[in-house]
Structures are given as structure tokens and as C-alpha cells.
Write a protein that holds these residues in place. Structure first.
Motif, short mmCIF file in Angstrom:
data_model
loop_
_atom_site.label_atom_id
_atom_site.label_comp_id
_atom_site.label_asym_id
_atom_site.label_seq_id
_atom_site.Cartn_x
_atom_site.Cartn_y
_atom_site.Cartn_z
N PRO A 188 0.82 -1.21 0.00
CA PRO A 188 0.00 0.00 0.00
C PRO A 188 0.86 1.26 0.00
N ALA A 189 0.38 2.26 -0.73
CA ALA A 189 1.04 3.57 -0.73
C ALA A 189 0.86 4.17 0.67
N GLN A 190 1.93 4.65 1.23
CA GLN A 190 1.84 5.22 2.57
C GLN A 190 2.64 6.52 2.69
N PRO A 191 2.09 7.60 2.13
CA PRO A 191 2.74 8.88 2.38
C PRO A 191 2.66 9.17 3.88
N SER A 192 3.51 10.05 4.37
CA SER A 192 3.60 10.27 5.82
C SER A 192 2.26 10.58 6.46
N GLU A 193 1.40 11.34 5.80
CA GLU A 193 0.10 11.67 6.40
C GLU A 193 -0.81 10.45 6.53
N ALA A 194 -0.55 9.40 5.74
CA ALA A 194 -1.36 8.18 5.82
C ALA A 194 -1.04 7.39 7.08
N LEU A 195 0.05 7.70 7.75
CA LEU A 195 0.46 6.96 8.94
C LEU A 195 0.07 7.67 10.23
N GLU A 196 -0.93 8.52 10.18
CA GLU A 196 -1.42 9.21 11.37
C GLU A 196 -2.83 8.75 11.68
N PRO A 197 -3.07 7.99 12.69
CA PRO A 197 -2.08 7.31 13.52
C PRO A 197 -1.52 6.10 12.79
N VAL A 198 -0.40 5.58 13.26
CA VAL A 198 0.22 4.43 12.61
C VAL A 198 -0.68 3.21 12.71
N GLU A 199 -1.17 2.92 13.89
CA GLU A 199 -2.02 1.75 14.11
C GLU A 199 -3.48 2.17 14.08
N ARG A 200 -4.11 2.09 12.90
CA ARG A 200 -5.50 2.49 12.79
C ARG A 200 -6.43 1.36 13.23
N PRO A 201 -7.56 1.71 13.82
CA PRO A 201 -8.46 0.69 14.36
C PRO A 201 -9.08 -0.17 13.27
N GLY A 202 -9.46 -1.39 13.65
CA GLY A 202 -10.08 -2.33 12.72
C GLY A 202 -11.57 -2.09 12.52
N GLU A 203 -12.21 -1.40 13.46
CA GLU A 203 -13.65 -1.13 13.32
C GLU A 203 -13.80 0.25 12.70
#
Length: 157
Positions: free
Chosen positions: A105-120
């Protein structure tokens, strides 16, 4: 609401060699940014049965859809491996090339906020995958665990 992730392609090349270029279970990363190789590992150093009998299995990852045909790509990869490991790399036998359109998956820095996104994503709607964490096998597994916990909580288990 769920938005499908954007993916980057990758190409994987597998070689058989009489001897492994490294005798450790490590992932070698190309820190120079030069040449087609992004990373290289020797899976048979982890599990000898992965390689052809009496040989080493070498796995090379190239980011993107490598330009040109398979023969040209293999030649560019072997030339770079020769720079890294010397003349023995020229004797490595190409086993197979895989072109993977949706590899990571493409992950520009803003896509990693937060790093661990919830599953629901919303009540009763769940998702998991490395696009919801750091793009890696570890991220996919961690996301799966978070989502499984969320599903259990939703079901009252």
C-alpha cells in the motif's frame, strides 16, 4: 467510511545459487538508491527446504513494474548483484520472476497518522490489512489482531 487503499507494484526475482551470498537470515536493503534492487534475502538461510536440493534460494525485490522484458530486468539485477557479491553472482540461475501489481500500500507520511488504525471503521463494519498499519507482514498481522479483538468486542465475546 472505508476507502480502498492505493497500491504500488513490485517485482520479485528468485535465483538458485551454489552458495548463498550471505550466511545469515537477514534482509539486505539497498541504501544507495542506485540500481533496480530494493532488497535481497536468502530464504534458504531460514528454511533450507525452500531452495532446490543442494543450493541456496535468493530472493530479490524491485519496486514498481520494472521496465523492459524479463531477460533485460534479470540482466540488470545480476549486474547489480555482481557489484555487491562479485563474479559468483553471474552463475546464479534465474528460477522465476513475479510481477505483483498490488504489492504494497502507498503510505505517504500523512497516511500513517495514527500508525495503528483501528479495525472497526464504524459499528459492525471491520477491515484489516497492512494498509491500516505499517506496510509489512508485521503490519498486516498486527492489524488482523486488532480487528479480531474489535470483532470479539462487538459480538460481546
Amino acid at each position: 467510511r472505508f476507502r480502498p487503499p492505493v497500491f504500488h507494484p513490485a517485482t520479485c526475482l528468485y535465483f538458485a545459487a551454489a552458495e548463498p551470498p550471505v550466511r545469515e537470515p537477514v534482509l539486505m536493503l539497498n541504501g544507495t538508491g542506485r540500481g533496480p534492487i530494493n532488497s535481497l534475502c536468502v530464504p534458504s538461510e531460514v528454511a533450507p527446504g525452500y531452495a532446490p536440493a543442494g543450493q541456496a534460494l535468493i530472493s530479490v525485490s524491485v519496486i514498481g513494474h520494472a521496465s523492459g522484458d524479463d531477460e533485460r530486468l534479470a540482466g540488470e539485477v545480476v549486474a547489480q548483484m555482481r557489484e555487491w557479491f562479485g563474479p559468483p553472482a553471474e552463475a546464479w540461475r534465474l528460477l522465476r520472476i513475479y510481477r505483483i501489481a498490488r504489492a504494497i500500500p502507498a503510505q505517504p507520511s500523512e497516511a500513517l497518522e495514527p500508525v495503528e488504525r483501528p479495525g472497526e471503521l464504524e459499528p459492525g463494519l471491520f477491515a484489516c490489512g497492512d494498509h491500516l498499519d505499517m506496510a509489512s507482514i508485521h503490519g498486516a498481522l498486527a492489524s488482523g489482531c486488532r480487528t479480531a479483538r474489535a470483532v470479539r468486542a462487538f459480538l460481546g465475546i
